[in-house]
Design a protein around this motif. Structure first.
Motif, mmCIF file in Angstrom:
data_model
loop_
_atom_site.group_PDB
_atom_site.id
_atom_site.type_symbol
_atom_site.label_atom_id
_atom_site.label_comp_id
_atom_site.label_asym_id
_atom_site.label_seq_id
_atom_site.Cartn_x
_atom_site.Cartn_y
_atom_site.Cartn_z
ATOM 1 N N THR A 144 39.186 31.368 90.691
ATOM 2 C CA THR A 144 37.964 31.728 89.854
ATOM 3 C C THR A 144 36.453 31.903 90.465
ATOM 4 O O THR A 144 36.555 31.702 92.000
ATOM 5 N N SER A 145 35.675 32.168 90.004
ATOM 6 C CA SER A 145 34.221 32.238 90.771
ATOM 7 C C SER A 145 33.298 31.184 90.372
ATOM 8 O O SER A 145 32.128 31.185 90.667
ATOM 9 N N VAL A 146 33.752 29.929 89.617
ATOM 10 C CA VAL A 146 32.753 28.971 89.114
ATOM 11 C C VAL A 146 32.523 28.036 90.015
ATOM 12 O O VAL A 146 33.102 27.897 91.026
ATOM 13 N N SER A 147 31.188 27.644 89.758
ATOM 14 C CA SER A 147 30.831 26.569 90.505
ATOM 15 C C SER A 147 31.652 25.204 90.285
ATOM 16 O O SER A 147 32.057 24.802 89.248
ATOM 17 N N VAL A 148 31.830 24.237 91.354
ATOM 18 C CA VAL A 148 32.642 23.156 91.415
ATOM 19 C C VAL A 148 31.860 22.071 92.008
ATOM 20 O O VAL A 148 30.997 22.219 93.093
ATOM 21 N N LEU A 149 31.829 20.849 91.308
ATOM 22 C CA LEU A 149 31.302 19.634 91.761
ATOM 23 C C LEU A 149 32.383 18.601 92.175
ATOM 24 O O LEU A 149 33.288 18.321 91.279
ATOM 25 N N ILE A 150 32.440 18.356 93.251
ATOM 26 C CA ILE A 150 33.412 17.352 93.925
ATOM 27 C C ILE A 150 32.795 16.010 93.860
ATOM 28 O O ILE A 150 31.797 15.587 94.715
ATOM 29 N N HIS A 151 33.480 15.029 93.093
ATOM 30 C CA HIS A 151 33.198 13.518 93.277
ATOM 31 C C HIS A 151 34.020 13.041 94.277
ATOM 32 O O HIS A 151 35.291 13.154 94.452
ATOM 33 N N GLY A 152 33.508 11.845 94.985
ATOM 34 C CA GLY A 152 34.462 11.138 95.880
ATOM 35 C C GLY A 152 33.619 9.966 96.555
ATOM 36 O O GLY A 152 32.443 10.262 96.883
ATOM 37 N N GLU A 153 34.081 8.828 96.851
ATOM 38 C CA GLU A 153 33.504 8.070 97.688
ATOM 39 C C GLU A 153 33.371 8.687 99.136
ATOM 40 O O GLU A 153 33.982 9.462 99.701
ATOM 41 N N SER A 154 32.549 8.085 99.895
ATOM 42 C CA SER A 154 32.146 8.445 101.456
ATOM 43 C C SER A 154 33.487 8.350 102.007
ATOM 44 O O SER A 154 34.147 7.233 102.196
ATOM 45 N N GLY A 155 33.821 9.597 102.868
ATOM 46 C CA GLY A 155 34.919 9.438 103.750
ATOM 47 C C GLY A 155 36.193 9.769 103.293
ATOM 48 O O GLY A 155 37.524 9.801 103.846
ATOM 49 N N ARG A 252 9.172 39.042 98.652
ATOM 50 C CA ARG A 252 10.358 40.012 98.408
ATOM 51 C C ARG A 252 11.388 38.997 97.912
ATOM 52 O O ARG A 252 11.853 37.963 98.434
ATOM 53 N N THR A 253 11.992 39.511 96.799
ATOM 54 C CA THR A 253 13.195 38.812 96.270
ATOM 55 C C THR A 253 14.233 39.275 96.678
ATOM 56 O O THR A 253 14.427 40.583 96.791
ATOM 57 N N ARG A 254 15.210 38.415 97.167
ATOM 58 C CA ARG A 254 16.479 38.803 97.752
ATOM 59 C C ARG A 254 17.657 38.291 96.724
ATOM 60 O O ARG A 254 17.573 37.277 95.953
ATOM 61 N N ARG A 255 18.927 38.907 97.100
ATOM 62 C CA ARG A 255 19.927 38.715 96.304
ATOM 63 C C ARG A 255 21.296 38.215 97.265
ATOM 64 O O ARG A 255 21.291 38.472 98.331
ATOM 65 N N ALA A 256 21.848 37.249 96.566
ATOM 66 C CA ALA A 256 23.242 36.630 97.259
ATOM 67 C C ALA A 256 24.099 36.446 96.490
ATOM 68 O O ALA A 256 23.973 35.723 95.440
ATOM 69 N N ASP A 257 25.410 37.066 96.683
ATOM 70 C CA ASP A 257 26.758 36.785 95.994
ATOM 71 C C ASP A 257 27.320 35.648 96.704
ATOM 72 O O ASP A 257 28.032 35.718 97.641
ATOM 73 N N VAL A 258 27.077 34.352 96.299
ATOM 74 C CA VAL A 258 27.568 33.267 96.734
ATOM 75 C C VAL A 258 28.241 32.166 95.800
ATOM 76 O O VAL A 258 27.549 32.032 94.541
ATOM 77 N N ARG A 259 29.462 31.626 96.005
ATOM 78 C CA ARG A 259 29.903 30.563 95.375
ATOM 79 C C ARG A 259 29.330 29.297 95.764
ATOM 80 O O ARG A 259 29.592 28.873 97.007
ATOM 81 N N ILE A 260 28.978 28.622 94.789
ATOM 82 C CA ILE A 260 28.317 27.087 94.956
ATOM 83 C C ILE A 260 29.470 26.100 94.914
ATOM 84 O O ILE A 260 30.055 26.137 93.821
ATOM 85 N N ILE A 261 29.798 25.168 95.708
ATOM 86 C CA ILE A 261 30.464 24.075 95.789
ATOM 87 C C ILE A 261 29.855 22.907 96.247
ATOM 88 O O ILE A 261 29.223 22.779 97.317
ATOM 89 N N ALA A 262 29.494 21.991 95.205
ATOM 90 C CA ALA A 262 28.622 20.765 95.888
ATOM 91 C C ALA A 262 29.476 19.376 95.640
ATOM 92 O O ALA A 262 30.624 19.468 95.155
ATOM 93 N N ALA A 263 28.812 18.500 96.439
ATOM 94 C CA ALA A 263 29.701 17.376 96.569
ATOM 95 C C ALA A 263 28.894 16.111 96.498
ATOM 96 O O ALA A 263 27.613 16.112 96.893
ATOM 97 N N THR A 264 29.206 14.902 96.163
ATOM 98 C CA THR A 264 28.292 13.691 95.990
ATOM 99 C C THR A 264 29.218 12.680 95.733
ATOM 100 O O THR A 264 30.448 12.546 95.342
ATOM 101 N N ASN A 265 28.767 11.236 96.380
ATOM 102 C CA ASN A 265 29.357 10.268 95.830
ATOM 103 C C ASN A 265 28.397 9.305 95.103
ATOM 104 O O ASN A 265 28.841 8.206 94.892
#
Length: 454
Positions: A144-155, A252-265
């Motif tokens: 899919t093209s949806v954004s994903v948030l990844i949870h997890g402890e450090s390491g 100037r406004t620019r466009r970007a076709d980017v999928r975002i995956i973020a992560a956090t602990n």
């Protein structure tokens, strides 16, 4: 393949020992597999060792032993009982015993750690249930093209999970770009993400594209997203929703076709409730949420990770370690691993460097994993004992923010303990701790303690 040694593997355990045969073959050890001692009509002249894998409750073992004495007189024989679903640790122990026997007969080239996992995704390794569930979730979300948030402890391997999503998506031929949001101050992070024009700020001597432009038609991985400041969060929300942005110093406004995956602990939902992280950005990032299991919850995966880590580190540090002794493995298996896989790799590297042979011995392990260090000789019921153990484990994990993590974890545990002892009474807890009530309330909000009672 050179005939280094020849092992006759009689598998009476219903195929449970096939992984051992594959590991031996991949190490250059010629293996002949049989499922019955009644099929040994071929010449056994090349055989140096007979290994019989059998079920723990197999009542025919004595008969098998007699038949082998008749068919293979004088050959070394190992009988190895296996459960109906043997653990990876049991199979590794079996490989270690084969290694020891071959060493005694002068065949020393067996790599007992050449025991590879049957389940993996990308660079992630593991066969435990939590990892199988993670692989399934990644397989579902990756196309899919949806954004994903990844949870997890450090390491725990959040970047590896992000790479696996990217590699299994339609964007796999595009770039995978990583940004650690905690590694740069807010002003530089904005320039890093969105780019800048010449003259946008002191030192901006030329135009520079940002990571969103670099990741066009690919994936942008935002690690430690919880570190992004409020102003930047608003700009991130805009580029996620509208796929457009401006470089610093440019209209100037620019466009970007980017999928975002973020992560956090961090606990982003709690941060959103407190107002320290935008709730609307959280919901956009968390179209799908993945949770990575800590190493302590992955059981025998540790054995696979240790085996793979030793093979890799052998190449990096110029060692030729081929096995981990059972006593050393037991200590690895019982450690809590607060630093997870990163801590494990750190411990393995230190152990390899301390080893002067082909095996990691118990004495090669760092003292934080053993019972011989000075503070572990003190009363194990002492609060100081546990605190020192936790701090030593964090030191072994070698995180970039060691000081902050030690202070935060210690303060959080202390405040939580005192609050529990006094049933959440903030006035009494502040008196016991010797800090002002407002200070305690701020710490409760910061660490998300006593939700709704602060």
């Amino acid at each position: 393949m050179e005939d280094i040694a020849r092992v006759l593997l009689v598998d009476l355990a219903g195929g449970q020992a096939l992984g051992i045969a594959a590991g031996l073959e991949s190490s250059g050890i010629r293996v002949r597999s049989e499922t019955s001692v009644h099929r040994l009509g071929h010449s056994l002249d090349a055989v140096r060792l007979v290994v019989v894998a059998h079920r723990s409750d197999d009542g025919s073992v004595d008969g098998v032993r007699s038949a082998l004495r008749e068919a293979c007189p004088g050959l070394s024989t190992i009988f190895f009982p296996l459960s109906s679903r043997p653990s990876t640790a049991a199979l590794l122990e079996m490989a270690g015993r084969i290694e020891s026997e071959l060493r005694l007969s002068g065949n020393t080239d067996l790599v007992a750690l050449n025991f590879r996992p049957t389940r993996h995704m990308g660079a992630m390794i593991g066969t435990s249930r939590p990892m199988r569930e993670l692989y399934s979730a990644i397989g579902s979300v990756a196309p899919t093209s949806v954004s994903v948030l990844i949870h997890g402890e450090s390491g725990t391997g959040k970047e590896l999970a992000a790479q696996a999503i990217h590699s299994n998506s339609s964007r796999r031929d595009g770039p995978f770009v990583r940004v650690n949001c905690a590694a740069l101050p807010a002003s530089l992070l904005e320039s890093e993400l969105f780019g800048h024009q010449r003259g946008a700020f002191t030192g901006a001597t030329h135009d520079r594209p940002g990571r969103f432009e670099s990741a066009n038609h690919g994936t942008l991985f935002l690690d430690e997203i919880d570190s992004a400041e409020a102003a930047l969060q608003g700009k991130l929300l805009r580029v996620i929703e509208q796929k457009e942005f401006e470089r610093l110093g440019d209209n100037r406004t620019r466009r970007a076709d980017v999928r975002i995956i973020a992560a956090t602990n961090a606990d982003l939902p709690a941060m959103a409730r407190r107002g320290s992280f935008r709730a609307d950005l959280f919901y956009r990032l968390a179209s799908v949420e993945l949770s990575l299991p800590p190493l302590r919850a992955r059981g025998d995966d540790l054995v696979l990770l240790a085996a793979e880590g030793v093979r890799r580190l052998n190449r990096e540090v110029g060692r030729s370690v081929t096995t981990i002794r059972r006593q050393a493995l037991d200590r690895l298996m019982t450690h809590r691993w607060p630093g997870n896989v990163r801590e494990l790799n750190n411990v393995l590297c230190r152990s390899l460097l301390a080893s002067d042979g082909r095996a990691i011995e118990p004495e090669n392990l760092p003292v934080v994993l053993g019972s011989s260090c000075a503070y572990e000789a003190t009363d194990p019921t002492s609060p100081v004992h546990g605190l020192r153990e936790a701090i030593s484990s964090l030191v072994a994990a070698a995180p970039d923010d060691l000081y902050r993590r030690v202070i935060d974890e210690t303060e959080k545990e202390l405040i939580g303990l005192v609050l529990r002892e006094h049933d959440g009474n903030i006035r009494r807890a502040s008196q016991v701790l010797g800090i002002a009530r407002n200070t305690l309330k701020e710490r409760i909000r910061r660490f998300d303690l006593l939700r709704g009672e602060a």
